[in-house]
Design a protein around this motif. Structure first.
Motif, PDB file in Angstrom:
ATOM      1  N   ALA A   1      -6.401  77.678  14.808  1.00  0.00           N
ATOM      2  CA  ALA A   1      -4.985  77.534  15.165  1.00  0.00           C
ATOM      3  C   ALA A   1      -4.713  76.188  15.824  1.00  0.00           C
ATOM      4  CB  ALA A   1      -4.572  78.677  16.085  1.00  0.00           C
ATOM      5  N   ILE A   2      -5.629  75.739  16.667  1.00  0.00           N
ATOM      6  CA  ILE A   2      -5.434  74.461  17.362  1.00  0.00           C
ATOM      7  C   ILE A   2      -5.600  73.288  16.404  1.00  0.00           C
ATOM      8  CG2 ILE A   2      -6.306  72.970  19.196  1.00  0.00           C
ATOM      9  CD1 ILE A   2      -7.088  75.475  20.742  1.00  0.00           C
TER      10      ILE A   2
ATOM     11  N   GLN B   1       0.533  77.176  19.609  1.00  0.00           N
ATOM     12  CA  GLN B   1       0.836  75.804  19.248  1.00  0.00           C
ATOM     13  C   GLN B   1       2.025  75.259  20.026  1.00  0.00           C
ATOM     14  OE1 GLN B   1       1.231  76.305  15.023  1.00  0.00           O
ATOM     15  NE2 GLN B   1      -0.975  76.494  14.684  1.00  0.00           N
ATOM     16  N   LYS B   2       2.994  76.118  20.320  1.00  0.00           N
ATOM     17  CA  LYS B   2       4.126  75.699  21.143  1.00  0.00           C
ATOM     18  C   LYS B   2       3.681  75.418  22.578  1.00  0.00           C
ATOM     19  CE  LYS B   2       7.844  78.126  18.664  1.00  0.00           C
ATOM     20  NZ  LYS B   2       8.857  79.206  18.757  1.00  0.00           N
TER      21      LYS B   2
ATOM     22  N   GLY C   1      -7.560  87.419  23.156  1.00  0.00           N
ATOM     23  CA  GLY C   1      -8.921  87.492  22.621  1.00  0.00           C
ATOM     24  C   GLY C   1      -9.043  87.205  21.145  1.00  0.00           C
ATOM     25  N   VAL C   2      -7.960  87.355  20.389  1.00  0.00           N
ATOM     26  CA  VAL C   2      -7.981  87.079  18.951  1.00  0.00           C
ATOM     27  C   VAL C   2      -6.704  86.344  18.560  1.00  0.00           C
ATOM     28  CG1 VAL C   2      -9.461  89.038  18.326  1.00  0.00           C
ATOM     29  CG2 VAL C   2      -6.988  89.351  18.470  1.00  0.00           C
TER      30      VAL C   2
ATOM     31  N   GLU D   1       2.319  85.091  14.637  1.00  0.00           N
ATOM     32  CA  GLU D   1       3.154  84.877  15.823  1.00  0.00           C
ATOM     33  C   GLU D   1       2.340  84.325  16.979  1.00  0.00           C
ATOM     34  OE1 GLU D   1       2.999  87.575  14.043  1.00  0.00           O
ATOM     35  OE2 GLU D   1       4.996  87.815  13.156  1.00  0.00           O
ATOM     36  N   ASP D   2       1.097  84.814  17.111  1.00  0.00           N
ATOM     37  CA  ASP D   2       0.222  84.324  18.175  1.00  0.00           C
ATOM     38  C   ASP D   2      -0.134  82.856  17.958  1.00  0.00           C
ATOM     39  OD1 ASP D   2       0.202  86.815  19.381  1.00  0.00           O
ATOM     40  OD2 ASP D   2      -1.579  87.483  18.285  1.00  0.00           O
ATOM     41  N   ARG D   3      -0.383  82.487  16.730  1.00  0.00           N
ATOM     42  CA  ARG D   3      -0.730  81.105  16.424  1.00  0.00           C
ATOM     43  C   ARG D   3       0.438  80.171  16.720  1.00  0.00           C
ATOM     44  NH1 ARG D   3      -5.133  80.632  12.745  1.00  0.00           N
ATOM     45  NH2 ARG D   3      -4.209  78.743  11.874  1.00  0.00           N
TER      46      ARG D   3
END
Length: 375
Positions: free
Chosen positions: A210-211, A271-272, A259-260, A265-267
């Protein structure tokens, strides 16, 4: 070709080309009329074994055997032991010169173990990048920052193909070598397995994926969750500007990590939170992630994060009795040199040039690792 008869009682010796190993025997000593034998062939046997082990042909055959077994997917403990022996012989000449003592019974596998292993997918500069990342794994083990749970360290080796290096599951940080690192794509799928048959934890890599996807400027990610960094990540105040080390860290972002990173939406939320320039991400109740445009910069950052967290948790808060009793540094007034104590200096890898963040400090640490191996 005729051969002369072998005297009775004389040990029969055969060269390696005969296809048989020498079988040491004993001879009847004329000084012992009672018929007792003296094992004088033992010394000759040891000398011959030593010469075989020191021969380049033996090392080459051993390396070929290991490569054939790895191609078959073998991952047995005996194969790993053979790899350690081959690596040690390559760097020290021969195990026959290794003194047998409790302090030397454990062989140290060289970090640069790329001899005889050249993957077809290797890109320009990858050999050096593998050595650098493996060195960081060794450094975390040396400093006691390695955890049994994943403290993932990754390195982007190709921006065009989006390929990354990571240590496979099952290897301790102190066992990391250049060839054992696994190359994966941005989804965590294995592209090059490396010198082991071990896999990669895709779920743990999802955070890095994601990063990397949001920050093309980032080359290296170091994820650390030592007691000190985990403690600071659990504090509402976060990382406080209490020390020179805390100011060296620079801008800090925070993210509620569960943790995951399976959901899109989490990604997006991560990133925001990270933004386009921040290079330190605090994962709430979990630890920290240091980002770098190079391995040197990422390690330089993570080193000072660990120091700053240690000062904040162990020293300042415990001794002062609370945040209200602490003196905070003004970031606008106190501006530490982000390149450390070295500005212009000679590099061990080239002529005089302006150093990048953490470069000279990292070179010094590499010399420390070299000295540890030679001890």
């Amino acid at each position: 070709m005729s051969t002369s008869p072998t005297p009775k009682g004389t040990p029969v010796q055969r060269s390696p080309s005969d296809g048989e190993c020498e079988v040491p025997q004993t001879i009847q000593s004329p000084q012992h009329p009672d018929g007792h034998s003296t094992p004088i062939g033992v010394a000759q046997h040891k000398k011959r074994v030593s010469s075989i082990l020191q021969s380049p042909s033996f090392r080459e055959e051993l390396d070929v055997l290991i490569q054939e077994q790895m191609k078959k997917g073998s991952s047995s403990s005996s194969l790993w032991a053979l790899r350690q022996i081959a690596d040690f012989m390559a760097s020290h000449g021969s195990p026959a010169t290794l003194p047998v003592s409790p302090s030397t019974m454990t062989m140290v596998t060289p970090i640069n173990d790329m001899h005889g292993w050249e993957p077809s997918s290797m890109v320009k500069g990858e050999r050096l990048m593998r050595c650098k990342l493996a060195s960081v794994y060794r450094l975390l083990d040396l400093y006691g920052w390695a955890q049994l749970s994943h403290t993932s360290l990754t390195l982007r080796v190709s921006k065009e193909q989006e390929h990354f290096l990571v240590l496979p599951d099952g290897l301790a940080y102190g066992e990391a070598t250049a060839s054992s690192l696994v190359k994966v794509n941005v989804l965590g799928e294995v592209v090059e397995r490396g010198s082991t048959a071990l896999g990669v934890d895709v779920a743990a890599f999802s955070l890095h994926s994601a990063i990397y996807s949001a920050r093309p400027d980032v080359r290296c990610l170091l994820h650390l969750h030592t007691p000190a960094t985990a403690a600071v990540s659990a504090m509402k105040c976060g990382l406080l500007p209490l020390s020179h080390e805390a100011l060296l860290v620079g801008e800090v972002a925070y993210f509620d990590y569960n943790g995951v990173m399976e959901e899109e939406e989490d990604r997006v939320e991560l990133q925001k939170s990270l933004g386009p320039t921040c290079k330190v991400l605090v994962l709430r109740n979990h630890g920290i992630v240091a980002l770098g445009e190079s391995v040197e910069e990422a390690f330089y950052t993570v080193y000072h994060i660990q120091a700053a967290c240690q000062i904040q948790v162990v020293s300042a808060l415990c001794c002062a009795g609370g945040e209200q009793n602490l003196i905070m540094l003004d970031r606008a007034t106190h501006r530490p040199n982000p390149t450390g104590t070295v500005g212009w200096a000679g590099s061990t890898f080239g002529p005089l040039h302006k150093s990048r963040v953490g470069e000279h400090e990292f070179e010094a640490l590499m010399r420390t690792l070299d000295n540890l191996v030679r001890l």
